[in-house]
Design a protein around this motif. Structure first.
Motif, PDB file in Angstrom:
ATOM      1  N   UNK A 404      69.748 -17.185  26.810  1.00 35.73           N
ATOM      2  CA  UNK A 404      70.019 -15.848  27.331  1.00 35.73           C
ATOM      3  C   UNK A 404      68.699 -15.122  27.582  1.00 35.73           C
ATOM      4  N   UNK A 405      68.565 -14.586  28.798  1.00 37.85           N
ATOM      5  CA  UNK A 405      67.298 -13.989  29.219  1.00 37.85           C
ATOM      6  C   UNK A 405      67.540 -12.595  29.789  1.00 37.85           C
ATOM      7  N   UNK A 406      66.766 -11.617  29.338  1.00 35.29           N
ATOM      8  CA  UNK A 406      66.819 -10.281  29.921  1.00 35.29           C
ATOM      9  C   UNK A 406      66.414 -10.350  31.392  1.00 35.29           C
ATOM     10  N   UNK A 407      67.146  -9.692  32.295  1.00 34.19           N
ATOM     11  CA  UNK A 407      66.855  -9.802  33.732  1.00 34.19           C
ATOM     12  C   UNK A 407      65.414  -9.473  34.114  1.00 34.19           C
ATOM     13  N   UNK A 408      64.774  -8.534  33.409  1.00 35.62           N
ATOM     14  CA  UNK A 408      63.415  -8.135  33.802  1.00 35.62           C
ATOM     15  C   UNK A 408      62.350  -9.115  33.331  1.00 35.62           C
ATOM     16  N   UNK A 409      62.724 -10.095  32.499  1.00 33.48           N
ATOM     17  CA  UNK A 409      61.724 -11.069  32.064  1.00 33.48           C
ATOM     18  C   UNK A 409      61.183 -11.846  33.256  1.00 33.48           C
ATOM     19  N   UNK A 410      59.930 -12.251  33.158  1.00 31.21           N
ATOM     20  CA  UNK A 410      59.222 -12.995  34.211  1.00 31.21           C
ATOM     21  C   UNK A 410      58.978 -12.134  35.454  1.00 31.21           C
ATOM     22  N   UNK A 411      58.966 -10.808  35.247  1.00 31.03           N
ATOM     23  CA  UNK A 411      58.715  -9.865  36.345  1.00 31.03           C
ATOM     24  C   UNK A 411      57.434  -9.082  36.079  1.00 31.03           C
ATOM     25  N   UNK A 412      56.660  -8.863  37.138  1.00 28.65           N
ATOM     26  CA  UNK A 412      55.473  -8.007  37.065  1.00 28.65           C
ATOM     27  C   UNK A 412      55.573  -6.963  38.173  1.00 28.65           C
ATOM     28  N   UNK A 413      55.369  -5.704  37.806  1.00 19.49           N
ATOM     29  CA  UNK A 413      55.418  -4.612  38.772  1.00 19.49           C
ATOM     30  C   UNK A 413      54.038  -3.971  38.850  1.00 19.49           C
ATOM     31  N   UNK A 414      53.430  -4.047  40.026  1.00 21.65           N
ATOM     32  CA  UNK A 414      52.103  -3.469  40.238  1.00 21.65           C
ATOM     33  C   UNK A 414      52.240  -2.178  41.039  1.00 21.65           C
ATOM     34  N   UNK A 415      51.731  -1.090  40.495  1.00 20.25           N
ATOM     35  CA  UNK A 415      51.819   0.223  41.138  1.00 20.25           C
ATOM     36  C   UNK A 415      50.470   0.590  41.751  1.00 20.25           C
ATOM     37  N   UNK A 416      50.534   1.168  42.943  1.00 19.77           N
ATOM     38  CA  UNK A 416      49.291   1.553  43.614  1.00 19.77           C
ATOM     39  C   UNK A 416      48.643   2.769  42.973  1.00 19.77           C
ATOM     40  N   UNK A 417      49.415   3.522  42.184  1.00 22.99           N
ATOM     41  CA  UNK A 417      48.866   4.703  41.512  1.00 22.99           C
ATOM     42  C   UNK A 417      49.648   4.962  40.228  1.00 22.99           C
ATOM     43  N   UNK A 418      49.123   5.853  39.387  1.00 24.42           N
ATOM     44  CA  UNK A 418      49.804   6.175  38.140  1.00 24.42           C
ATOM     45  C   UNK A 418      50.825   7.288  38.382  1.00 24.42           C
TER      46      UNK A 418
END
Length: 508
Positions: A404-418
């Motif tokens: 069983x794996x949380x859906x967001x696992x293996x995800x990276x989100x890169x934001x252009x700003x804070x």
């Protein structure tokens, strides 16, 4: 020539090592995956029994019979136009494995392969045989090649000591406790048996490889590794996301052009770098919510399970919580980010999102005369102290689960700003963040760098650049980017570019 004679001649031309690898790659369709999960005992026996008997008897009779059966099944198979069947998957896997190992049967019906690819709605780019190979299996093949027969034998001995894991497994008893893996091809059969056994026991998958790493860690380095390889090197190779060969993954580019100067430049740059990295790319200009829903539906199609990674660039105006679409409507950023990772075709695979938009109106302003007019708009296996080990929590296999794996696992989100801040852009070139990200990724191909290393370099590089607002105040400011990572392995950029002219596909 009689087909039986043709098959016999074909099998006699394949070396034992390649037979073992062909069997391993071909049986991938029976291994647990997000799309296909089989708990059928007969299927498990079909996958493991030929390997077990080959190791025990030192002959490839049962593997030969398995491959003959596959060839006969494909020969008699009638491709049904609409319905995608398990045989379709197996046929594509078999063809790609033969192509990879350079043992394609001269009698294999390639027109059937094209017909199956049509059912999967594959484009010309997607008909490259390398897309059909499972990248995780390719990594395991390299691990096997890095080990000597003695190393695989030591892994087998360590596995046999785990009584709870092997209790009642008939194929384990067939092989026995002591094996001689030295005859040609036997080492490969024993290693692939261990891998498939651990997969069937739900102990390892393409992301969770700790149980396999622990077996390798128990090997004696001096006798178990091929020349130039070490135990650490072999284990490290399992700690990267498997993205072998072409394509590196699927890249989705979504860009709102209306009211965003330089947006076309952003598209050109992101398309160029994605193709440079060996990705197959799809672009959506001026996306709406309807567009996003259609794309999500498209990504659920079976052909996308063959991809080893997913990357998305989303470029638009935005505020702290939402992004502005081409029709003026807004979508919640959080909704967008949580809806894509849950797509089953990309489960257990790295998913990277580049979110390029403002997240507010705040600026890290720089004041002073000197700024006026300046603008560019420790590892577990390395623990040596028994005392430290004794203080560690003993986590047994009985309290571990990889199902069983949380859906967001293996995800990276890169934001252009804070959060709450601007994301700067140049009038002619679009987002400065996109520009610098593409430059740094292009420069770091073949250097063995990971994506997170490049993003950290990007953070440093972007924060050095002086930018200026485009309003009458002409405020000079700096931009800070960041990323949130749910990665469980390291994602490395490919060492070499995979040019389009390297594509080898089945006849159309």
């Amino acid at each position: 020539m009689d087909e039986v004679i043709q098959v016999t001649q074909w099998l006699s031309s394949i070396t034992p090592r390649k037979k073992a690898k062909l069997f391993f790659f071909t049986t991938h369709a029976d291994a647990p995956s997000p799309m296909v999960r089989s708990n059928d005992v007969d299927t498990h026996e079909e996958t493991q029994l030929p390997l077990a008997t080959t190791v025990a008897l030192h002959n490839f009779k049962n593997i030969d019979e398995f491959l003959k059966k596959k060839v006969n099944t494909f020969s008699c198979y009638n491709v049904i136009e609409n319905e995608i069947t398990k045989t379709d998957y197996e046929y594509l896997r078999f063809y790609s494995a033969c192509k990879y190992l350079d043992v394609v049967p001269p009698f294999l019906d390639l027109e059937k392969i094209s017909a199956i690819q049509n059912k999967f709605e594959m484009t010309d780019e997607e008909r490259d045989y390398r897309l059909l190979l499972d990248s995780a299996d390719l990594v395991l093949e390299k691990v096997c090649d890095s080990l000597k027969p003695a190393g695989v034998s030591q892994m087998w001995t360590a596995l046999r000591k785990d009584r709870n894991l092997i209790r009642g497994v008939k194929t384990i008893d067939i092989i026995g406790f002591f094996v001689d893996p030295n005859p040609t091809g036997i080492k490969e059969c024993l290693f692939f048996f261990i891998v498939r056994f651990l997969q069937k026991a739900d102990k390892i998958n393409r992301v969770n490889t700790n149980r396999l790493e622990r077996l390798i860690a128990q090997c004696d380095e001096s006798s178990s590794c091929e020349e130039g390889k070490t135990i650490d090197f072999i284990i490290d190779s399992l700690r990267f996301y498997p993205t072998e060969l072409y394509p590196f993954g699927f890249c989705l580019i979504m860009c709102v052009i209306e009211g965003r100067d330089g947006a076309m430049q952003e598209i050109e740059k992101t398309m160029e770098i994605s193709r440079h990295l060996g990705m197959i790319t799809h672009t959506e200009k001026n996306p709406t919510k309807e567009t996003i829903e259609l794309v999500k539906k498209e990504l659920m199609k079976p052909k996308y399970q063959f991809y080893s990674s997913f990357t998305c660039w989303f470029m638009s105006h935005g505020d702290s919580n939402s992004m502005v679409l081409a029709d003026g409507e807004t979508i919640e950023r959080e909704w967008f980010l949580t809806s894509f990772p849950d797509i089953s075709t990309f489960q257990l695979k790295p998913k990277v999102f580049f979110m390029v938009s403002c997240r507010g109106a705040n600026k890290f302003s720089l004041k002073g005369d000197e700024f006026e007019g300046q603008s560019a708009t420790c590892d577990y296996y390395d623990i040596g102290s028994a005392l430290i080990r004794n203080r560690m929590l003993d986590i047994t296999d009985s309290v571990r689960d990889i199902s069983y794996v949380q859906p967001m696992m293996d995800t990276l989100v890169a934001y252009s700003t804070i959060l709450d801040h601007l994301s700067g852009r140049a009038n002619t070139h679009g987002s400065i963040y996109v520009d610098r990200a593409c430059v740094l990724m292009s420069e770091n191909i073949s250097r063995g760098r990971s994506l997170t290393e490049i993003l950290e370099h990007l953070s440093q590089d972007l924060h050095e650049i002086l930018q200026e607002t485009m309003d009458e105040d002409r405020i000079v400011y700096k931009q800070a980017c960041h990323y949130d990572s749910f990665f469980r392995k390291t994602l490395k950029l490919p060492y070499t570019r995979h040019p389009k002219e390297d594509v080898h596909s089945a006849p159309q």
